[in-house]
Design a protein around this motif. Structure first.
Motif, short mmCIF file in Angstrom:
data_model
loop_
_atom_site.label_atom_id
_atom_site.label_comp_id
_atom_site.label_asym_id
_atom_site.label_seq_id
_atom_site.Cartn_x
_atom_site.Cartn_y
_atom_site.Cartn_z
N LYS A 1 -0.54 -48.08 -49.06
CA LYS A 1 -0.63 -48.35 -50.55
C LYS A 1 -1.50 -49.86 -50.46
O LYS A 1 -0.88 -50.93 -49.81
N LYS A 2 -2.55 -49.90 -51.44
CA LYS A 2 -3.20 -51.00 -51.47
C LYS A 2 -2.42 -52.05 -52.21
O LYS A 2 -1.49 -51.98 -52.97
N GLY A 3 -2.24 -53.25 -51.27
CA GLY A 3 -1.23 -54.63 -51.74
C GLY A 3 -0.25 -54.71 -50.92
O GLY A 3 0.34 -55.87 -50.83
N VAL A 4 -0.11 -53.68 -49.87
CA VAL A 4 0.86 -53.51 -49.08
C VAL A 4 0.37 -54.41 -47.89
O VAL A 4 -0.41 -53.87 -47.28
N ARG A 5 1.15 -55.64 -47.57
CA ARG A 5 0.52 -56.53 -46.42
C ARG A 5 1.24 -56.00 -45.25
O ARG A 5 0.66 -55.93 -44.09
N GLU A 6 2.60 -55.96 -45.31
CA GLU A 6 3.32 -55.69 -43.93
C GLU A 6 4.73 -54.80 -44.26
O GLU A 6 5.10 -55.02 -45.58
N VAL A 7 4.92 -53.84 -43.47
CA VAL A 7 6.28 -53.21 -43.64
C VAL A 7 7.04 -53.46 -42.51
O VAL A 7 6.48 -53.06 -41.36
N TYR A 8 8.33 -53.60 -42.56
CA TYR A 8 9.29 -53.76 -41.31
C TYR A 8 10.40 -52.77 -41.59
O TYR A 8 11.24 -52.83 -42.76
N HIS A 9 10.69 -52.04 -40.43
CA HIS A 9 11.92 -51.42 -40.53
C HIS A 9 13.08 -52.12 -39.90
O HIS A 9 12.96 -52.83 -38.92
N VAL A 10 14.15 -52.32 -40.67
CA VAL A 10 15.22 -53.25 -40.62
C VAL A 10 16.65 -52.65 -40.50
O VAL A 10 16.60 -51.43 -41.05
N PHE A 11 17.63 -53.34 -39.99
CA PHE A 11 19.03 -52.70 -40.19
C PHE A 11 19.80 -53.50 -40.75
O PHE A 11 19.69 -54.83 -40.76
N GLY A 12 20.71 -53.04 -41.53
CA GLY A 12 21.56 -53.69 -42.50
C GLY A 12 21.79 -53.03 -43.71
O GLY A 12 21.60 -51.77 -43.93
N GLU A 13 21.89 -53.80 -44.98
CA GLU A 13 21.80 -53.28 -46.23
C GLU A 13 20.82 -52.36 -46.56
O GLU A 13 20.84 -51.46 -47.24
N PHE A 14 19.44 -52.65 -46.25
CA PHE A 14 18.35 -52.15 -46.44
C PHE A 14 17.61 -51.69 -45.34
O PHE A 14 17.88 -51.96 -44.12
N ASP A 15 16.58 -50.45 -45.58
CA ASP A 15 15.88 -49.60 -44.42
C ASP A 15 14.37 -50.49 -44.16
O ASP A 15 14.30 -50.50 -43.02
N PHE A 16 13.96 -51.19 -45.18
CA PHE A 16 12.55 -51.44 -45.19
C PHE A 16 12.46 -52.88 -45.75
O PHE A 16 13.22 -52.93 -46.75
#
Length: 76
Positions: free
Chosen positions: A25-40
């Motif tokens: 998507k335009k405007g998305v600079r970075e996406v991180y897969h994380v562990f914890g309460e959220f997935d990204f």
């Protein structure tokens, strides 16, 4: 410029599909897969708050996204 950080929860098994959809998507600079309460954690950069809101709404509309939470960054 408006910077937003959106945390995203995803239905089990949908992680890769959601990652690819968000990353493109335009405007998305970075996406991180994380562990914890959220997935990204998604770093968003847009020219206005309304554009940021529109992009977050698009992310919410992706199949497999179950929850989002967004914070807006500001310069001090």
């Amino acid at each position: 410029m408006v910077i937003g950080v959106t945390m995203v929860n995803v239905a089990p098994g949908k992680e890769k599909d959601v990652y690819l959809a968000v990353k493109g998507k335009k405007g998305v600079r970075e996406v991180y897969h994380v562990f914890g309460e959220f997935d990204f954690v998604v770093i968003i950069e847009t020219s206005s708050l309304s554009e940021l809101n529109k992009l977050v709404d698009e992310i919410r509309g992706i199949e497999g996204v179950t929850k989002t939470q967004t914070v807006i960054g500001a310069e001090i």
